[in-house]
Every structure is written in C-alpha cells, then in structure tokens.
Design an enzyme around this catalytic site. Sequence first.
Site, short mmCIF file in Angstrom:
data_model
loop_
_atom_site.label_atom_id
_atom_site.label_comp_id
_atom_site.label_asym_id
_atom_site.label_seq_id
_atom_site.Cartn_x
_atom_site.Cartn_y
_atom_site.Cartn_z
N TYR A 63 0.76 -1.11 0.03
CA TYR A 63 -0.07 0.02 0.15
C TYR A 63 0.90 1.28 0.06
O TYR A 63 1.82 1.39 0.83
CB TYR A 63 -0.94 0.05 1.27
CG TYR A 63 -2.35 0.03 0.92
CD1 TYR A 63 -2.95 0.86 0.15
CD2 TYR A 63 -3.11 -1.19 1.26
CE1 TYR A 63 -4.29 0.88 -0.35
CE2 TYR A 63 -4.40 -1.34 0.86
CZ TYR A 63 -4.91 -0.25 0.22
OH TYR A 63 -6.35 -0.25 -0.21
N GLU A 110 -0.66 4.59 -0.73
CA GLU A 110 -1.33 5.93 -0.41
C GLU A 110 -0.47 7.25 -0.32
O GLU A 110 0.31 7.29 0.53
CB GLU A 110 -2.62 5.84 0.54
CG GLU A 110 -3.47 4.82 0.15
CD GLU A 110 -4.66 4.61 1.09
OE1 GLU A 110 -3.80 4.50 2.32
OE2 GLU A 110 -5.71 4.47 0.85
N ASP A 128 -6.28 14.35 -25.08
CA ASP A 128 -6.41 12.81 -24.60
C ASP A 128 -5.74 12.00 -25.61
O ASP A 128 -6.16 11.85 -26.79
CB ASP A 128 -7.77 12.48 -24.44
CG ASP A 128 -8.07 11.12 -24.06
OD1 ASP A 128 -6.91 10.25 -23.87
OD2 ASP A 128 -9.02 10.57 -23.65
N THR A 177 -3.34 6.63 -21.85
CA THR A 177 -3.10 5.34 -21.20
C THR A 177 -1.81 4.83 -21.65
O THR A 177 -1.22 5.45 -22.32
CB THR A 177 -4.03 4.28 -22.06
OG1 THR A 177 -3.65 4.31 -23.48
CG2 THR A 177 -5.52 4.54 -21.84
N LYS A 198 -1.63 1.17 -25.02
CA LYS A 198 -2.14 1.18 -26.38
C LYS A 198 -0.67 1.15 -27.25
O LYS A 198 0.24 0.54 -27.02
CB LYS A 198 -2.90 2.27 -26.71
CG LYS A 198 -4.43 2.00 -25.99
CD LYS A 198 -5.31 3.06 -26.16
CE LYS A 198 -6.40 2.68 -25.13
NZ LYS A 198 -7.54 3.61 -25.27
N ARG A 202 -1.26 -2.00 -18.55
CA ARG A 202 -2.57 -1.38 -18.51
C ARG A 202 -2.67 -0.41 -17.32
O ARG A 202 -2.25 -0.56 -16.46
CB ARG A 202 -3.65 -2.65 -18.17
CG ARG A 202 -5.17 -2.37 -18.45
CD ARG A 202 -5.71 -3.64 -18.68
NE ARG A 202 -5.18 -4.15 -20.09
CZ ARG A 202 -6.01 -3.75 -21.50
NH1 ARG A 202 -6.96 -2.45 -21.19
NH2 ARG A 202 -5.56 -3.81 -22.43
C1 LIG Z 1 -8.72 4.01 -24.57
C2 LIG Z 1 -9.16 5.17 -24.21
C3 LIG Z 1 -9.63 5.94 -23.00
C4 LIG Z 1 -9.66 4.76 -21.77
O1 LIG Z 1 -8.89 4.08 -21.20
P1 LIG Z 1 -9.30 2.91 -20.45
O2 LIG Z 1 -7.63 2.41 -19.75
O3 LIG Z 1 -9.95 1.79 -21.27
O4 LIG Z 1 -10.06 3.40 -19.22
C5 LIG Z 1 -9.62 7.30 -22.98
N1 LIG Z 1 -9.65 8.13 -23.96
C6 LIG Z 1 -9.19 7.55 -25.08
C7 LIG Z 1 -9.06 8.52 -26.46
C8 LIG Z 1 -8.76 6.28 -25.36
O5 LIG Z 1 -8.70 5.87 -26.76
#
Ligand SMILES: *Cc1c(COP(=O)(O)O)cnc(C)c1O
Length: 420
Positions: free
Chosen positions: A52, A54, A199, A226, A229, A235
């Site tokens: 933990y 935090e 984003d 994220t 990807k 993840r």
């Molecule tokens: C994949 C994605 C997310 C969310 O990611 P998670 O890890 O699935 O919660 C947010 N914004 C965009 C543009 C994404 O492609």
Amino acid sequence: MYDYIKKQDAEVFAALLGEEERERDGLELIPSENYVSRAVREASGSILTNKYAEGYPGKRYYGGQGFTDAVEVLAVERAKKLFNCKFANVQPHAGAPANIATYFALMEPGDTIMGMDLSHGGHLTHGHPVTYITKIFNFVRYKMKDIETGEIDYDEMLATAKREKPKVIMAGFSAYPRELNYEKFVEIGREVGAVVIADVAHIAGLIAGRAAKNPFDAGFDVMLTTTHKTLRGPRGGMVLVRESEELAKKIDKTIFPGFQGGPLMHQIAAKAVCFGEALHPNFQVYAAHIVKNARAMAEVFKRENIRMITGGTDNHLILADIYGSLGIGGQEAQDILDTIGITLNKNMIADDTRKPMDPSGIRFGTPAITTRGMKEKECARVAELMLEALKAKDDAEKKKAIRAEIKELCTAFPIPESFV
Ligand SMILES: *Cc1c(COP(=O)(O)O)cnc(C)c1O
C-alpha cells in the site's frame, strides 16, 4: 511459465494457455492493443502488488516506502522526459479514471467541456450519454467539416466555444485517423479562457516515438493518456502537465485522495520499465513503422475501392465503411475475420445510419503487428487477405486457405520477448 498456477488452479491455467495460443496464432489488429515485453510483464507480476503506498513519493501515509518511492520517481522522471513536460502523475489505474479525475480538477459540477463528437471519433469518457460523468458536466461538441478528408470544423468550434464558454477544451479520439491542428485548439482555448487538454490515449506511443506531433509543442496545458496502447506498456493511465505547477498540484489531489485509493505499485513499476523502453532509440524506429504499415494497409483498401473515413490514415488506425463498400455490416465483418485469425473491432462511422451493436464500420490498426516485426509488404498482404475473406464469406475452402496463410505469417513473425 505459470508453474504455480498450473499446480494449484487448473481452470485459470487453462484460460491463460488458451489466451497464449490465441495471441500466438492470430493477428491482433485492434488499434488499442499491443504486445508488451517480458520485462513489463515481470514488473506487472511483481511483489510490488503487496504494498500500500497511498500518497506520493516522500509523502506517503504508511511506512516501508523506500522502494515504492524509487519506482514511482523513476516512472515520473522518465515520463517527463518522454513527453517533454514538467509534471507527471503515473497513479491513474487506467485511462478513464485519469480523464474523470482531471475533469474534477479543472471544473465544478455543471461546468461545460467541449470534446470531439463521439460518432466522429471521440471516446466514451468524452461524454457518452451512457456514462455517469454526463450527469455532472455539460458536454458540447465539435465535428469534422468533411468526413472524406477528416478536416475538423474549426470555425464552428470557435463559434460554439464563444457561445458555450467551456472551461475545458479537449482534443483526442479513439477512432480518428488524422493529425489534429493543435495550434488551432490552443488559439481557440486562449480566446475563450479554457484549459486545453489532449487525450492521446491511442497515439501516446507515436508521440513518444516522434512519429506524431506532440500537443505540448503547440502549447497544450494537459495531456491524458493510457500506457497500454501504442506506448506498449502495462494497462494503466497517466496525466501530464506541461508547465503549470498549480494545475499539476490540483490534479495530484484529485487523483489521490479525491478519486482513487492506493496506487497499483506493480503497474507503476511496469510503467517505469515501459518508459525506459520508449526512451530507447529502437522505439522511434518502431513508432515510424506503425505509421508506414498503416499507410500500406490503407493503400490496399483504397485500391480496392473501400471507403475509409477521412480517406486514409496519418496514424496507426483505419476506419473503413465496410457496409457502404461491401454490403457487410460491422458485426458480420468482425465475425468473418475472427474465423481467419484476425481480431479487430466493429465501429460506428461518422453519421452512421446503423446501430452501435451492428454499425457500418470496422476499425483496425498496426501497433501489435508492427511489434511482431511486420513491415509494409506483410501489412499490405494482411489487408488483401482481409478483403479476400470478406468477399469470400460463404466459401469455406477459400477461408480455410486464408486462415492457413495467416497462421504462417504468425509463425514467421513471432511475438518478441524484448525490444531493447
Ligand atoms: C482507451 C481510451 C481511454 C480509456 O482508457 P481505459 O484504460 O480503457 O480506461 C480514454 N480516452 C481515449 C481517447 C481512449 O482511446
């Protein structure tokens, strides 16, 4: 592998072996997926899951933080270097919580945020009606001016921004194959006094690998991403702040204690390992090839007169109007391609006339097959095989032959264990 699971849990072991085989013998074309290194998986499966932590490095609630602090500082410092910014928060459990926590850091309930229209490529977390965040903030939209080229309607965007006075303007997408004009976003944001956020969940690896523009270079305030990807890590989520310490502090506080509990230290260690890999010169070669490979696939689709939203691609993904082009719905196309060992996803296209569960489009991309080492030639062949299979959907023999060729490609391009 899995020695202990094998001994004590036959059911989970069977599922893991099944997934190993699926990933090995089929081609992963879902543009938000990738194959991570063994080093990332070792960190992700490490004993740090026991701890933990935090708080933040140097300011934790519990004792025993010597090594968790070291790991988190490494992740933060590497992230800052990779994306060229002053602040990084690596604690978000995934992309969605990173986004939501950031909204709360920058807005009060009832405030307005402007994002990409969902059917034009925006993400669920950008205010889809099924998400609870829409009960709290007011989402307004911008769109493409021309679906065939992908150009955003920046005039309309400015007009909407002046009328609706958003506190936040968001650039970013999960199904848009072109570069955005980041300077325009910043210009509009400054004009109406909005914080400008990108984003980049999908394209973070392209940005880190210098194969796509970095929104910070145009003056964006915040980047959300994220790590799993194109960035090819575990993840997880992350929030980056270009310059403002005040903004960074607010965001830190909303992520913890505002929104999450203890950070996933094993995942943060895996993020540090991933960022280390992305700082390696090899990663730029990888990122450049993701884009070249996607272009090679798009060329095949173009040659075969398949309509692509925005007419092609500048990044890692392609969105094809498969219903409009071949009369096959997105769900059926996804199912047919599954049978030949290709995994991708059905997807709504801009102004789709069909339903989300059976839309007109398929979305696919090259991050994972580029990790396998495939180049333009193989990627073009995969695109040809996809179209052959769709056109021969009732010809079992033909599909069997295509499945065999895909399997051969998988054998020739095994999933690598290491990238550095
Ligand atoms: C994949 C994605 C997310 C969310 O990611 P998670 O890890 O699935 O919660 C947010 N914004 C965009 C543009 C994404 O492609």
